[in-house]
Design a protein around this motif. Structure first.
Motif, PDB file in Angstrom:
ATOM      1  N   ARG A  74       0.832  -1.204   0.000  1.00 55.15           N
ATOM      2  CA  ARG A  74       0.000   0.000   0.000  1.00 55.15           C
ATOM      3  C   ARG A  74       0.869   1.258   0.000  1.00 55.15           C
ATOM      4  N   LEU A  75       1.987   1.225   0.702  1.00 54.44           N
ATOM      5  CA  LEU A  75       2.893   2.371   0.680  1.00 54.44           C
ATOM      6  C   LEU A  75       3.472   2.568  -0.722  1.00 54.44           C
ATOM      7  N   ALA A  76       3.677   1.468  -1.449  1.00 50.87           N
ATOM      8  CA  ALA A  76       4.190   1.571  -2.811  1.00 50.87           C
ATOM      9  C   ALA A  76       3.198   2.288  -3.724  1.00 50.87           C
ATOM     10  N   VAL A  77       1.897   2.114  -3.480  1.00 51.44           N
ATOM     11  CA  VAL A  77       0.878   2.828  -4.259  1.00 51.44           C
ATOM     12  C   VAL A  77       1.041   4.329  -4.050  1.00 51.44           C
ATOM     13  N   LEU A  78       1.304   4.727  -2.804  1.00 52.77           N
ATOM     14  CA  LEU A  78       1.444   6.149  -2.498  1.00 52.77           C
ATOM     15  C   LEU A  78       2.707   6.747  -3.113  1.00 52.77           C
ATOM     16  N   ALA A  79       3.745   5.917  -3.252  1.00 54.92           N
ATOM     17  CA  ALA A  79       5.026   6.415  -3.753  1.00 54.92           C
ATOM     18  C   ALA A  79       5.264   6.085  -5.219  1.00 54.92           C
ATOM     19  N   GLY A  87       1.744  19.691  -4.577  1.00 58.36           N
ATOM     20  CA  GLY A  87       1.031  20.923  -4.851  1.00 58.36           C
ATOM     21  C   GLY A  87      -0.170  20.790  -5.767  1.00 58.36           C
ATOM     22  N   GLN A  88      -0.727  19.600  -5.915  1.00 62.00           N
ATOM     23  CA  GLN A  88      -1.814  19.374  -6.864  1.00 62.00           C
ATOM     24  C   GLN A  88      -3.208  19.604  -6.280  1.00 62.00           C
ATOM     25  N   GLY A  89      -3.336  19.746  -4.969  1.00 60.51           N
ATOM     26  CA  GLY A  89      -4.633  20.058  -4.380  1.00 60.51           C
ATOM     27  C   GLY A  89      -5.437  18.828  -3.990  1.00 60.51           C
ATOM     28  N   TRP A  90      -6.666  19.099  -3.545  1.00 63.13           N
ATOM     29  CA  TRP A  90      -7.505  18.057  -2.952  1.00 63.13           C
ATOM     30  C   TRP A  90      -8.018  17.026  -3.943  1.00 63.13           C
ATOM     31  N   ASP A  91      -8.230  17.410  -5.195  1.00 63.52           N
ATOM     32  CA  ASP A  91      -8.634  16.404  -6.189  1.00 63.52           C
ATOM     33  C   ASP A  91      -7.574  15.304  -6.293  1.00 63.52           C
ATOM     34  N   ALA A  92      -6.309  15.712  -6.288  1.00 66.04           N
ATOM     35  CA  ALA A  92      -5.213  14.749  -6.365  1.00 66.04           C
ATOM     36  C   ALA A  92      -5.178  13.858  -5.127  1.00 66.04           C
ATOM     37  N   VAL A  93      -5.522  14.438  -3.972  1.00 67.76           N
ATOM     38  CA  VAL A  93      -5.574  13.659  -2.728  1.00 67.76           C
ATOM     39  C   VAL A  93      -6.621  12.555  -2.851  1.00 67.76           C
ATOM     40  N   VAL A  94      -7.808  12.936  -3.298  1.00 74.32           N
ATOM     41  CA  VAL A  94      -8.886  11.957  -3.431  1.00 74.32           C
ATOM     42  C   VAL A  94      -8.492  10.878  -4.435  1.00 74.32           C
ATOM     43  N   ASP A  95      -7.914  11.277  -5.563  1.00 72.44           N
ATOM     44  CA  ASP A  95      -7.507  10.298  -6.576  1.00 72.44           C
ATOM     45  C   ASP A  95      -6.450   9.335  -6.033  1.00 72.44           C
ATOM     46  N   LEU A  96      -5.493   9.855  -5.287  1.00 76.89           N
ATOM     47  CA  LEU A  96      -4.438   9.020  -4.719  1.00 76.89           C
ATOM     48  C   LEU A  96      -5.006   8.010  -3.723  1.00 76.89           C
ATOM     49  N   LEU A  97      -5.835   8.490  -2.816  1.00 75.86           N
ATOM     50  CA  LEU A  97      -6.414   7.586  -1.812  1.00 75.86           C
ATOM     51  C   LEU A  97      -7.374   6.584  -2.457  1.00 75.86           C
ATOM     52  N   TRP A  98      -8.109   7.026  -3.439  1.00 76.65           N
ATOM     53  CA  TRP A  98      -9.047   6.118  -4.130  1.00 76.65           C
ATOM     54  C   TRP A  98      -8.276   5.011  -4.845  1.00 76.65           C
ATOM     55  N   ARG A  99      -7.153   5.366  -5.470  1.00 76.16           N
ATOM     56  CA  ARG A  99      -6.333   4.355  -6.149  1.00 76.16           C
ATOM     57  C   ARG A  99      -5.845   3.311  -5.144  1.00 76.16           C
ATOM     58  N   ASP A 100      -5.419   3.749  -3.953  1.00 78.34           N
ATOM     59  CA  ASP A 100      -4.988   2.805  -2.919  1.00 78.34           C
ATOM     60  C   ASP A 100      -6.132   1.881  -2.519  1.00 78.34           C
ATOM     61  N   LEU A 101      -7.329   2.443  -2.348  1.00 76.91           N
ATOM     62  CA  LEU A 101      -8.466   1.644  -1.887  1.00 76.91           C
ATOM     63  C   LEU A 101      -9.009   0.704  -2.955  1.00 76.91           C
ATOM     64  N   GLN A 102      -8.614   0.883  -4.195  1.00 77.51           N
ATOM     65  CA  GLN A 102      -9.017  -0.034  -5.266  1.00 77.51           C
ATOM     66  C   GLN A 102      -7.984  -1.125  -5.503  1.00 77.51           C
ATOM     67  N   SER A 103      -6.874  -1.057  -4.794  1.00 72.96           N
ATOM     68  CA  SER A 103      -5.794  -2.017  -5.022  1.00 72.96           C
ATOM     69  C   SER A 103      -6.087  -3.355  -4.343  1.00 72.96           C
ATOM     70  N   PRO A 104      -5.546  -4.433  -4.882  1.00 74.71           N
ATOM     71  CA  PRO A 104      -5.702  -5.733  -4.219  1.00 74.71           C
ATOM     72  C   PRO A 104      -5.152  -5.727  -2.791  1.00 74.71           C
ATOM     73  N   ALA A 105      -4.119  -4.922  -2.540  1.00 75.89           N
ATOM     74  CA  ALA A 105      -3.547  -4.869  -1.191  1.00 75.89           C
ATOM     75  C   ALA A 105      -4.580  -4.372  -0.182  1.00 75.89           C
ATOM     76  N   PHE A 106      -5.441  -3.441  -0.580  1.00 82.55           N
ATOM     77  CA  PHE A 106      -6.479  -2.987   0.345  1.00 82.55           C
ATOM     78  C   PHE A 106      -7.461  -4.111   0.632  1.00 82.55           C
TER      79      PHE A 106
END
Length: 197
Positions: A74-79, A87-106
């Motif tokens: 899961r840390l690898a998804v973040l990195a 500096g990309q803002g909150w949309d990027a935050v949501v996209d990053l966290l959503w990608r982690d939560l869609q991963s098999p690791a989650f």
């Protein structure tokens, strides 16, 4: 043609350990925690029972190894190189966290969270790793939105909302509904953070 150098004992040990953890991870994803037995992992990894027990003397110790591996995945998804730049803002935050939560690791982590409710050794192993994961998420998010004093609260809201949305979408045909929730949360975050979209 040159011969490949012979692997050291440490390399062979690490490879066997990784194979066992991968087998346990795959079992968790395909059949769930209850079916991820020592025997099932042994069979999937193609090793002798003594080999598995040498590396992981108990099912609990095997699950601790899997928990550590899942945290690393899961840390690898973040990195990952796909992670948005700073500096990309909150949309990027949501996209990053959503990608982690869609991963098999989650999904594998979810199996372990549920099991940890009644499995004390598993819970003891899971809690510090979960804290490490959340600390990494908060660092990654802070890099995306800057040092906003509202960030810790908004990040926690985002994690909780997206986790719940992911779980709600797992049991039904809710893909379209979850996409709507994610977009609405992006709009809400802009308001809560006092930004323009």
């Amino acid at each position: 043609m040159s011969e490949r150098p012979r692997r050291t004992q440490a390399e062979r040990t690490a490879a066997t350990r990784a194979r066992l953890i991968d087998a346990a991870y795959d079992c968790l994803l395909e059949t769930g925690y209850a079916a991820t037995t020592v025997g099932a992992v042994q069979e999937r990894a193609g090793v002798a029972r003594g080999t598995l027990l040498h590396h992981f003397p108990t099912r609990a110790s095997l699950m601790v190894g899997v928990v550590e591996d899942i945290a690393d995945r899961r840390l690898a998804v973040l990195a990952s190189p796909d992670a948005p730049p700073t500096g990309q803002g909150w949309d990027a935050v949501v996209d990053l966290l959503w990608r982690d939560l869609q991963s098999p690791a989650f999904l594998a982590a979810l199996e372990l969270w549920v099991a940890a409710r009644t499995d004390e050794p598993l819970r003891e192993a899971l809690v510090p790793l979960q804290e490490r994961l959340f600390a990494a998420i908060h660092r990654a998010v802070t890099a995306l939105v800057g040092d906003d004093p509202r960030a810790p609260t908004l990040v926690q809201f985002t994690i909780d909302l997206l986790t719940g949305t992911t779980m709600a979408g797992m049991l039904g045909p809710g893909r379209a509904r979850t996409a709507v929730v994610v977009e609405r949360w992006k709009d809400a975050l802009v308001t809560l953070a006092g930004e323009r979209r």
